[in-house]
Design an enzyme around this catalytic site. Structure first.
Site, PDB file in Angstrom:
ATOM      1  CD  GLN A   1       6.936   4.330  -2.698  1.00 12.58           C
ATOM      2  OE1 GLN A   1       7.564   5.394  -2.718  1.00 12.58           O
ATOM      3  NE2 GLN A   1       5.633   4.263  -2.478  1.00 12.58           N
TER       4      GLN A   1
ATOM      5  CE1 TYR B   1       0.752  -0.083   4.429  1.00  9.84           C
ATOM      6  CE2 TYR B   1      -1.563  -0.550   4.812  1.00  9.84           C
ATOM      7  CZ  TYR B   1      -0.297  -0.373   5.302  1.00  9.84           C
ATOM      8  OH  TYR B   1      -0.063  -0.477   6.632  1.00  9.84           O
ATOM      9  CD  GLU B   2      -0.167   5.770   1.571  1.00  8.72           C
ATOM     10  OE1 GLU B   2       0.272   6.557   0.720  1.00  8.72           O
ATOM     11  OE2 GLU B   2      -1.272   5.895   2.117  1.00  8.72           O
ATOM     12  N   GLY B   3       1.704   2.751  -2.588  1.00 10.95           N
ATOM     13  CA  GLY B   3       2.660   2.569  -3.688  1.00 10.95           C
ATOM     14  C   GLY B   3       3.585   1.407  -3.412  1.00 10.95           C
TER      15      GLY B   3
END
Lengths: 595, 595
Positions: free
Chosen positions: A443, A436-438
């Site tokens: 990233q 999650y969050e990329g």
């Protein structure tokens, strides 16, 4: 039963001795109140709450999970009461503006608190964590009226918030999202669509939930340039007993973080209000990506620290076999397994990642403070450095956090696989952090493609200059050479590799993708090497002063040496693979992967 | 819903084209029946059973798990019926002696079958898997009467078997075990004690369960030299409706393999019968460790193959973002994620480990055949080579199997964390493989300490000679140099590193432990490199012949190149860390790991 004890001595070492928080806060406009005494008091109270209230609920949360019944979500036993205590303690308001009811303390202090809360019980910590994201969004882009109506209630903790981005067919590629927002005569919008993976989307801990929703206006351009941001409350503030057309359709069955409600959220013509400028919603989101990603980076540290604490206790306690050089405790039936080199390696790996991860995150948190509160070059430099370090912190620390959680499990042998000890929960809970969050892969593209190559390497130089200066300053310090010499060499190599990859990428963009994860991991090992060198330097100075705590500082030096000899050499393989080119990945015909 | 399709073309490639199974079986006494046609027929039938019967039960098993009610264990829906079909198909008797009702086919064919059964549903496969262990033990050490009574029923599949080793306070260190065996006047024994982690210890699939139990006689010497082996049936053969004092106290709550019943087994004065010689029980066990460990090595391959198949399908299907060099499918809303280099890297990593892992395991399985059926030097050489390769296969393949399962999950992004897709189950199920049958750390000590250094490196030489010969034979083959040159260099380095570690170990035994896991992983990467080189060679020959299947052989070459450029360089870091010495692990005072 597994336990968590906030490592206050280690935290204070990083905060005060390595990063000189006192000076940092004195130089920050409006943060003069954050004196060392106050910081220490907050840490102690946070430790108590985390150890006594949240930690005992960690296994309960995993075993019970959240339950869904006709749209109503019930959190595990004790979660609601713990949240009430959290609110009564004033914790949600810590790092928010006094104008809207906050305590006005710096974000970096919030992150120190989050470390303890998150390590004690990551699933629980996500409820206030998501609120924090919603608060930051409102704070930066909301009107004063919106802040008055929503932000104050979020800051007080009476209400919680969420971030609604993902849809069934798009997560990474938000340009494809379909949720609609139809303008109404009164200036509001009717929001319709389905969002998935909404953490804390529905629960029984607060009276209202404020959803920050990405949606598309009827005339919006296609893709990412047509996305707007909306406030969509579960209940409209003037009708708290009525539904606003927002409902939780179901909970996801997940590998871990069972204590957090991961919801499918349906918006059926729900009333919402635009935040910021129409069609600029994604830009508004990006403003806060850095903080959100830093929050996820923290999860890497949390699972490494938790795994370390519990596997250390087990390694000292479990008697099995004899030391290789002969019995260490001849009077016992066998030796504790901590006598074995490979058990120690797994312990030290967890320890080295947790402690340098902490240094990196606290360092980044100080940059967040500067971006928020400073002006001019100081703000600009901090922003550039933070942009560069954030994808590394997010992806690298979660990858090594998962590795560490697995070492913790492994130390328990077969018992690590059994739920009772908590080690397998730690592994399952940590696994989400790389997604999650990329994802790690996203990233890595962000780091190498957007941050490093698009700035012609400037972003990298911002950090390598700092490392270079450190190595130069210590050049005549013979005790530091075991650290500064390899670091200086890596610093040089890092620049050269970046240049090589950049040259290849000019011919073929796939070269960026093909090198990216290896490049990110390589960068991560070096960055933590830098923080271990800084911690080693402080420890040497303290030892030279002879003011006590000798064993503590000596252990830091031992761990730094371990890191340089046992972990940093991982860069040797990455140097080779990242330069091996895109061809070995791209030449396989899509139809020939399998026959 | 996740699916499994037996990779028959890949399996046949390894079996027939790389390892020349036809010649192998023709040269094995008593295995002349295993003609290529028969082997192909068995594989096809095994594939059907695995794909149609077992694979659909894999998620059911995870979701339902086994249930315990007052000592009675119920397996998940369909497990019992699938076992019945397995028995009716005659599968349990495949690789067992005709004298006791077996089909007399070689063990290596059993392993080919196990690959499909285990990949389709690992939890289910453990029921017959544990029986197989019990059968092998009885076969080698039981009296004819014991074989007549028990082995025939196990071979027919009417009854199943278990291996009862672990106790709450000892797993790795079996010398500490406490279960007692008291001799009775009639020559039997009364067995009393508690065993834990007993896979398939109790279930509803068969009428009787034959436990092979390690226990201690009253006058037994302390430690590993006082352990004896017993047959302890759930029901005595002449009293099938009565309890024999064997009961399942509870089921363990585990991270994965929920479909298998992992039992706490209580023996309360249960009647048992000695197998083999008193106090030599552990030696009897070791005879079969190689086969059992090879069975666990297979689990690494299974999870890599399963993860690969399902993540490949998803990577071709999931539309998200555009290729880095511009849209690959401009008419679609986005490109399938397989266009991305990092997604391909994760796919190829799983593929490369699964395919070379298969080659390694099938190769080892042929060695098992030779140990069992050959005589003289052929048997001796096979035994030595198998002893050397087994800890590598067990530990290395399960480590990279877990890595692969995680790549499979990662390709699904956030969806990989959701139970529905099966990818997180694959990760959880695979995690046990690095723990049971001896942890990675125990395998590493076995490899470096017992196998390599205690033979003064002879065990290693047995394998490096084979590699050396291969590289020399291909020295003039310019198309093979990309493989043989790095392999030859690694072969030389492997010997030198072994020497270095061995010299240090003579001063300090901790040096063995400190180098062991790195040494094992280093060895594993080289061994798979050798098998990739062999597969590349066969592929080149076939391509040169131009007899078709071009894309298949070309894909093997592409994967071999990927392995050499992207995976084999991992040895570069391991070379450094394994030589960094024990001091960086041992110098930390036990009390200073944490403050």
């Amino acid at each position: 039963m597994p336990e968590y004890k906030a490592p206050l001595r280690d935290m204070s070492f990083v905060l005060n001795e390595v990063l000189d928080a006192e000076r940092h806060y004195q130089n920050l406009p409006g943060c003069e109140e954050a004196t060392p005494d106050m910081v220490a008091a907050i840490m102690e109270e946070g430790a108590k709450f985390s150890e006594r209230v949240l930690s005992p609920l960690n296994q309960v949360g995993d075993q019970q999970g959240c339950t869904w019944n006709d749209g109503v979500v019930t959190t595990p036993d004790g979660f609601k009461e713990a949240y009430q205590q959290f609110v009564e303690g004033g914790w949600p308001s810590l790092a928010h503006e006094t104008e809207w009811g906050g305590q006005g303390l710096p974000e970096s202090l919030g992150i120190v608190l989050n470390e303890m809360v998150g390590t004690a019980n990551w699933s629980w910590s996500m409820y206030p964590g998501l609120s924090h994201g919603a608060m930051n969004t409102l704070d930066a882009h909301g009107t004063d009226e919106q802040k008055e109506t929503y932000l104050t209630k979020l800051i007080s903790g009476e209400w919680t918030g969420t971030m609604c981005l993902t849809e069934p067919h798009c997560g990474t590629d938000l340009g494809m999202l379909r949720t609609k927002a139809e303008p109404q005569a009164d200036g509001s919008y009717k929001i319709s669509g389905t969002k998935i993976f909404i953490s804390a989307g529905e629960h029984d801990m607060a009276d209202n939930i404020i959803h920050i929703v990405l949606a598309r206006l009827p005339d919006a351009p296609a893709g990412t340039k047509g996305i707007s941001l909306f406030i969509v409350p579960k209940h409209l503030p003037d009708a708290l007993n009525e539904s606003n057309g927002v409902s939780c359709g179901s909970l996801e069955h997940k590998m871990g973080i069972h204590g957090n409600s991961t919801c499918v959220m349906n918006f059926d013509g729900a009333t919402g209000y635009l935040i910021g400028t129409a069609n600029k919603g994604l830009n508004c989101m990006f403003t806060f990506m850095n903080t959100a990603r830093l929050g996820t980076a923290l999860q890497g540290l949390s699972h490494a620290e938790w795994g370390f604490q519990n596997s250390l206790a087990y390694a000292k306690d479990r008697l099995q076999m004899r030391a290789l050089n002969g019995p260490a405790y001849p009077d016992k039936a066998a030796d504790p397994i901590i006598v074995h080199p490979e058990v120690r390696k797994m312990l030290l790996t967890q320890k080295a990642f947790a402690e340098a991860g902490r240094a990196m995150i606290y360092y980044c948190a100080q940059l967040v403070d500067k971006v928020k509160l400073c002006e001019g070059d100081e703000k600009k430099d901090a922003d550039a450095l933070l942009a560069f370090l954030t994808p590394i912190a997010k992806a690298f620390l979660t990858e090594v956090g998962f590795e560490s959680a697995n070492h913790g499990l492994q130390i328990f042998g077969g018992h690590g696989y059994i739920a009772e000890w908590g080690m397998e929960q730690n592994v399952r809970d940590s696994r989400i952090s790389m997604l999650y969050e990329g994802t790690t892969q996203i990233q890595a593209l962000d780091l190498l493609g957007r941050k490093v190559l698009m700035t012609q390497g400037e972003a990298l130089k911002g950090f390598t200059k700092i490392m270079h200066k450190f190595c130069q300053t210590e050049a005549d310090n013979s005790e530091m050479q075991a650290f500064t010499q390899p670091l200086a060499a890596l610093n040089k190599e890092w620049g050269e590799l970046t240049m090589n990859v950049g040259m290849k990428a000019m011919q073929n963009r796939d070269e960026v993708g093909a090198a990216s994860v290896d490049y990110l991991m390589y960068s991560g090992y070096i960055v933590l090497g830098y923080f271990w060198a800084r911690m080693a330097k402080v420890s040497q100075e303290k030892l030279a002063l002879g003011e006590g705590d000798t064993a503590f500082y000596q252990a830091k030096l031992t761990t730094a040496t371990f890191y340089f000899q046992r972990i940093l050499p991982r860069t040797r393989s990455l140097v080779e693979t990242m330069q091996s080119g895109a061809d070995n990945l791209m030449s396989m015909d899509q139809e020939h992967f399998s026959f």
